[in-house]
Design a protein around this motif. Structure first.
Motif, mmCIF file in Angstrom:
data_model
loop_
_atom_site.group_PDB
_atom_site.id
_atom_site.type_symbol
_atom_site.label_atom_id
_atom_site.label_comp_id
_atom_site.label_asym_id
_atom_site.label_seq_id
_atom_site.Cartn_x
_atom_site.Cartn_y
_atom_site.Cartn_z
ATOM 1 N N VAL A 1 0.821 -1.211 0.000
ATOM 2 C CA VAL A 1 0.000 0.000 0.000
ATOM 3 C C VAL A 1 0.853 1.258 0.000
ATOM 4 C CG1 VAL A 1 -1.802 1.277 1.244
ATOM 5 C CG2 VAL A 1 -1.811 -1.232 1.237
ATOM 6 N N ASN A 2 1.877 1.258 0.834
ATOM 7 C CA ASN A 2 2.745 2.431 0.971
ATOM 8 C C ASN A 2 4.167 1.950 1.251
ATOM 9 O OD1 ASN A 2 4.049 4.829 1.585
ATOM 10 N ND2 ASN A 2 2.371 5.654 2.802
ATOM 11 N N PRO A 3 4.886 1.534 0.207
ATOM 12 C CA PRO A 3 6.231 0.973 0.428
ATOM 13 C C PRO A 3 7.207 1.977 1.043
ATOM 14 C CG PRO A 3 5.812 1.304 -1.918
ATOM 15 C CD PRO A 3 4.507 1.506 -1.217
ATOM 16 N N ASN A 4 7.033 3.258 0.751
ATOM 17 C CA ASN A 4 7.929 4.253 1.350
ATOM 18 C C ASN A 4 7.762 4.306 2.858
ATOM 19 O OD1 ASN A 4 9.198 5.144 -1.017
ATOM 20 N ND2 ASN A 4 7.523 6.543 -1.483
ATOM 21 N N GLN A 5 6.519 4.238 3.321
ATOM 22 C CA GLN A 5 6.262 4.247 4.762
ATOM 23 C C GLN A 5 6.801 2.984 5.419
ATOM 24 O OE1 GLN A 5 5.464 6.393 6.778
ATOM 25 N NE2 GLN A 5 4.269 5.638 8.509
ATOM 26 N N CYS A 6 6.648 1.850 4.740
ATOM 27 C CA CYS A 6 7.158 0.589 5.274
ATOM 28 C C CYS A 6 8.679 0.645 5.403
ATOM 29 C CB CYS A 6 6.741 -0.566 4.366
ATOM 30 S SG CYS A 6 7.112 -2.201 5.053
ATOM 31 N N CYS A 7 9.350 1.154 4.372
ATOM 32 C CA CYS A 7 10.815 1.275 4.430
ATOM 33 C C CYS A 7 11.238 2.230 5.543
ATOM 34 C CB CYS A 7 11.354 1.771 3.092
ATOM 35 S SG CYS A 7 11.408 0.536 1.784
ATOM 36 N N ARG A 8 10.473 3.286 5.725
ATOM 37 C CA ARG A 8 10.822 4.241 6.778
ATOM 38 C C ARG A 8 10.742 3.582 8.155
ATOM 39 N NH1 ARG A 8 12.071 8.931 8.426
ATOM 40 N NH2 ARG A 8 11.141 9.881 10.263
ATOM 41 N N ILE A 9 9.681 2.834 8.385
ATOM 42 C CA ILE A 9 9.479 2.199 9.689
ATOM 43 C C ILE A 9 10.520 1.112 9.930
ATOM 44 C CG2 ILE A 9 7.925 0.718 11.028
ATOM 45 C CD1 ILE A 9 5.592 2.239 9.652
ATOM 46 N N ARG A 10 10.797 0.319 8.914
ATOM 47 C CA ARG A 10 11.569 -0.898 9.116
ATOM 48 C C ARG A 10 13.049 -0.777 8.747
ATOM 49 N NH1 ARG A 10 7.760 -3.480 11.055
ATOM 50 N NH2 ARG A 10 9.068 -5.221 11.714
ATOM 51 N N LYS A 11 13.428 0.335 8.069
ATOM 52 C CA LYS A 11 14.831 0.505 7.694
ATOM 53 C C LYS A 11 15.396 1.873 8.079
ATOM 54 C CE LYS A 11 16.482 -1.590 4.046
ATOM 55 N NZ LYS A 11 16.791 -1.982 2.659
ATOM 56 N N VAL A 12 14.708 2.934 7.650
ATOM 57 C CA VAL A 12 15.274 4.271 7.842
ATOM 58 C C VAL A 12 15.352 4.645 9.318
ATOM 59 C CG1 VAL A 12 15.024 6.727 7.334
ATOM 60 C CG2 VAL A 12 14.519 5.027 5.558
ATOM 61 N N ILE A 13 14.245 4.506 10.034
ATOM 62 C CA ILE A 13 14.246 4.865 11.458
ATOM 63 C C ILE A 13 15.227 3.991 12.250
ATOM 64 C CG2 ILE A 13 12.861 4.935 13.574
ATOM 65 C CD1 ILE A 13 10.512 5.875 11.863
ATOM 66 N N PRO A 14 15.251 2.667 12.041
ATOM 67 C CA PRO A 14 16.252 1.852 12.751
ATOM 68 C C PRO A 14 17.692 2.293 12.479
ATOM 69 C CG PRO A 14 14.536 0.437 11.906
ATOM 70 C CD PRO A 14 14.286 1.800 11.330
ATOM 71 N N LEU A 15 18.001 2.683 11.234
ATOM 72 C CA LEU A 15 19.369 3.141 10.969
ATOM 73 C C LEU A 15 19.616 4.496 11.622
ATOM 74 C CD1 LEU A 15 22.054 2.457 9.714
ATOM 75 C CD2 LEU A 15 21.309 3.556 7.588
ATOM 76 N N GLU A 16 18.604 5.359 11.651
ATOM 77 C CA GLU A 16 18.740 6.624 12.375
ATOM 78 C C GLU A 16 19.118 6.360 13.829
ATOM 79 O OE1 GLU A 16 15.017 8.585 11.881
ATOM 80 O OE2 GLU A 16 15.548 9.488 9.952
ATOM 81 N N GLU A 17 18.483 5.362 14.425
ATOM 82 C CA GLU A 17 18.773 5.021 15.825
ATOM 83 C C GLU A 17 20.199 4.511 15.983
ATOM 84 O OE1 GLU A 17 14.132 3.732 16.856
ATOM 85 O OE2 GLU A 17 15.681 2.197 16.589
ATOM 86 N N GLU A 18 20.645 3.689 15.039
ATOM 87 C CA GLU A 18 21.999 3.131 15.122
ATOM 88 C C GLU A 18 23.069 4.193 14.901
ATOM 89 O OE1 GLU A 18 23.301 -0.133 15.800
ATOM 90 O OE2 GLU A 18 21.316 -0.070 16.708
ATOM 91 N N LEU A 19 22.769 5.165 14.067
ATOM 92 C CA LEU A 19 23.775 6.170 13.726
ATOM 93 C C LEU A 19 23.687 7.411 14.608
ATOM 94 C CD1 LEU A 19 23.772 6.055 9.808
ATOM 95 C CD2 LEU A 19 25.209 4.790 11.426
ATOM 96 N N ASN A 20 22.757 7.426 15.531
ATOM 97 C CA ASN A 20 22.630 8.569 16.430
ATOM 98 C C ASN A 20 23.921 8.742 17.241
ATOM 99 O OD1 ASN A 20 21.508 10.701 17.907
ATOM 100 N ND2 ASN A 20 20.737 9.315 19.482
ATOM 101 N N GLY A 21 24.590 9.860 17.033
ATOM 102 C CA GLY A 21 25.834 10.116 17.756
ATOM 103 C C GLY A 21 27.062 9.519 17.111
ATOM 104 N N VAL A 22 26.888 8.788 15.994
ATOM 105 C CA VAL A 22 28.019 8.189 15.291
ATOM 106 C C VAL A 22 28.481 9.148 14.190
ATOM 107 C CG1 VAL A 22 28.739 6.281 13.803
ATOM 108 C CG2 VAL A 22 27.303 5.838 15.791
ATOM 109 N N LYS A 23 29.783 9.287 14.042
ATOM 110 C CA LYS A 23 30.303 10.281 13.095
ATOM 111 C C LYS A 23 30.237 9.839 11.639
ATOM 112 C CE LYS A 23 33.492 12.465 16.365
ATOM 113 N NZ LYS A 23 34.916 12.756 16.684
ATOM 114 N N ALA A 24 30.347 8.521 11.376
ATOM 115 C CA ALA A 24 30.428 8.076 9.986
ATOM 116 C C ALA A 24 29.885 6.668 9.835
ATOM 117 C CB ALA A 24 31.872 8.140 9.491
ATOM 118 N N TRP A 25 29.463 6.346 8.605
ATOM 119 C CA TRP A 25 29.027 4.983 8.323
ATOM 120 C C TRP A 25 29.491 4.556 6.945
ATOM 121 C CZ3 TRP A 25 24.423 3.532 5.244
ATOM 122 C CH2 TRP A 25 23.769 4.611 4.642
ATOM 123 N N LEU A 26 29.625 3.247 6.778
ATOM 124 C CA LEU A 26 30.064 2.655 5.523
ATOM 125 C C LEU A 26 28.876 2.113 4.748
ATOM 126 C CD1 LEU A 26 33.127 0.451 6.573
ATOM 127 C CD2 LEU A 26 33.228 2.537 5.209
#
Length: 235
Positions: free
Chosen positions: A115-140
């Motif tokens: 129905v809304n793949p962008n919203q699904c990706c945000r919930i299940r990928k983008v937000i989790p990576l935001e949490e992991e990278l919070n306070g981290v200077k760089a990512w590969l």
């Protein structure tokens, strides 16, 4: 420690005798510069298998995060387990979203990815990576310029406005043949779906086999017009 300016002037990305096309020098600079403040977000496709091997050569206890949407193919989880056995010193973490699939269905409806793949990706990928990278200077990331038009201008070192960090992409000059040549030469574990028409592998509901051999990502979100999950798009 090499400054970025010195390093970028010294690197020879197209040197035919350099089998990693600049990837190892990039990684050495990145870990010298950021150390444990550098996280590799790995999808464990074939590019991931190659980059994991290169990362291990530079920093054997590097931090690697896999965004476990809980919608991946079983073959993807199998290659993660194989990587853990081959590289036991690497810190491989499976990051899950705050919402389970059942909770997501209750809040947003069944099969949100349809129905809304962008919203699904945000919930299940983008937000989790935001949490992991919070306070981290760089990512590969394992992005390659050859993969799609949206990635053709990717640099080794990129300012990432979405995650407020630096995104480092060591494989930008590698071709599909380069990736497979390296994987076979060093007998790397890889996702067996690659042998069955899946050059680019994401979540099972949104990944199909590829009919167009010239577009390796054409099996992702087929028919939706969607090209990226959102991790590599600056706001």
């Amino acid at each position: 420690m090499l400054t970025y300016e010195t390093w970028v002037n010294e690197i020879h990305e197209f040197d035919p005798v350099n089998p990693t096309k600049g990837a190892l020098p990039v990684l050495k600079w990145a870990y010298e510069t950021y150390g444990d403040d550098l996280v590799y977000a790995c999808s464990f496709g074939i590019e991931g298998s190659v980059l994991v091997d290169l990362v291990h050569q530079v920093k054997a206890d590097a931090q690697i995060v896999f965004l476990d949407t809980q919608l991946h193919f079983k073959e993807t989880y199998e290659v993660i387990e194989a990587a853990k056995k081959k590289y036991p010193t690497l810190r491989i973490k499976l990051k899950t979203p705050a919402l389970t699939l059942e909770e997501q269905a209750g809040k947003h409806g069944e099969e949100l990815w349809k129905v809304n793949p962008n919203q699904c990706c945000r919930i299940r990928k983008v937000i989790p990576l935001e949490e992991e990278l919070n306070g981290v200077k760089a990512w590969l990331s394992g992005l390659r310029r050859e993969q799609s038009p949206t990635r053709q201008n990717t640099q080794y070192v990129n300012r990432d406005e979405r995650f407020k960090s630096i995104k480092i992409c060591p494989l930008i000059h590698w071709t599909w043949k380069d990736i497979w040549r390296y994987a076979h030469k060093y007998d790397l574990p890889y996702n067996k779906l690659h042998d069955n028409g899946y050059p680019s592998i994401g979540c099972a509901p949104c990944t199909n086999t590829v009919l167009n051999a010239d577009d390796l990502r054409s099996g992702r979100w087929s028919g939706t017009g969607k090209l990226e999950c959102g991790l590599h798009q600056n706001p």
